[in-house]
Design a protein around this motif. Sequence first.
Motif: not given
Length: 451
Positions: A173-174, A183-184, A186-187, A179, A176-177, A181
């Motif tokens: 999942a990490l 969300n990255r 957070k992952a 760069r 796929r986030k 971001s």
Amino acid sequence: MITDAKRTEPRAWLSEVASVALVQSVQDAHRAYRNFFDSLSGKRRGRRVGRPRFKSRKDGRQSFRLTRNGFRLRPGGRLFLAKIGDVAVRWSRDLPGEPSSATIIREPDGRYYASFVVEIAPTPLPPVEREAGVDLGITRLATIACTAGTRRDVVNPQYLARAHRKLVRTRRALARKARDSNNRAKARRTVAVQHGKVARARRDFHHKQALRLVRDNQAVYVENLDIAGMVRNRRLARAVHDAGWGGFVQLLKRKAERHGRTVHVVSRWLPSSKTCSACGHRMESMPLKIRQWTCPGCLSVHDRDHNAALNILAAGRAERSNACGAQVRPPLGVAQGVETGSTPDTAQPCGNPHPSGRRARQMVTNNEAESRYEVHVDGKLAGFLEYRDVAGVLALVHTEVDEAYAGQGFGAQLAKYALDDVLARDVKISPLCPFVAKYIDKHPEYRVTVR
Ligand SMILES: [Zn+2]
């Protein structure tokens, strides 16, 4: 140096943090460089120490250390930190004493921890007879063979392996986030939280197992595993890392020291898996997949790991009894504190520093600065008996005679001198050193000194 740096514009930010933390960083750097240069020159033994590197600002784990002036414990459980102020702390346990330094750590999972250095008095446990050999492994964390003839297995919970699938999923999942971001970030924290959970569970398990081993046994013998070398074998690397042998042995040593027990690391080249613990027959090879085998020499059926543990136990006991002077000859009857001569017929020809029969000058003294009784021969330290004062009881911890002086009764001289001294001063002892305990068994007149 720090004060000068603070005055320059590019380094002005140094004033924003506590000065004690800066001093600690400089000291750490100094030690890192000293280790590096000592390793280069061969003064420091063991694995090569690399050139010190700067820690990346992006590293998930960051920390700083404060000494006494940099922090204070406030009433109500709050912690004052220099240049930061009072912070609320969720204490995992009460501090057992006055802390001398505090390290504030931010773990990759985003949590902050405070770790304190506290001097604690050793709390020796009552001596027990039992000793244990420990074979560390992957299918089982430890196989334990005891002098009582019993065997105990410690499972390897394989925390990392069990969390592996979940970790793979969060890592994917990490990846796929996008760069940089949110969300990255957070992952990444999710991955770190999972790794943190694995590490804490493993450590907790190790603490419990190490304490049990140390509590049940007077001495624990482990093999000297070249863990770094094993980890280089990539097929085993993750499993070895997951078992965490290195951390486990460190914990064992710390707990043993605290409770007056011994952890002895047996020399590295012990072929513990290949040798029959019953008859000493050595097999040509013993592939890892073989879990059970029959000795062609004596037809004993061995569990691979238990057989190894028995060999470690035997080798460790042999090594330590030599180091502890337990094989010294009967005492020479030396009066305490006076110089005496050792005559050629009482000294062994092998390893005797005075084969010509010249009279050696020897002297036993109490070196209070070093907390040990010492025996000197011709001005050279030949052996010592370490002690520790534990709440008014003298714990006789360890006896050691230099190899060159082995077999000449120096261990017994040290024991006699120490026990006479103790009798004269009317203090009680705790014979933690097995050699001293044995000496008292043979010389019942000293039994009154034992608490
Ligand atoms: Zn055999």
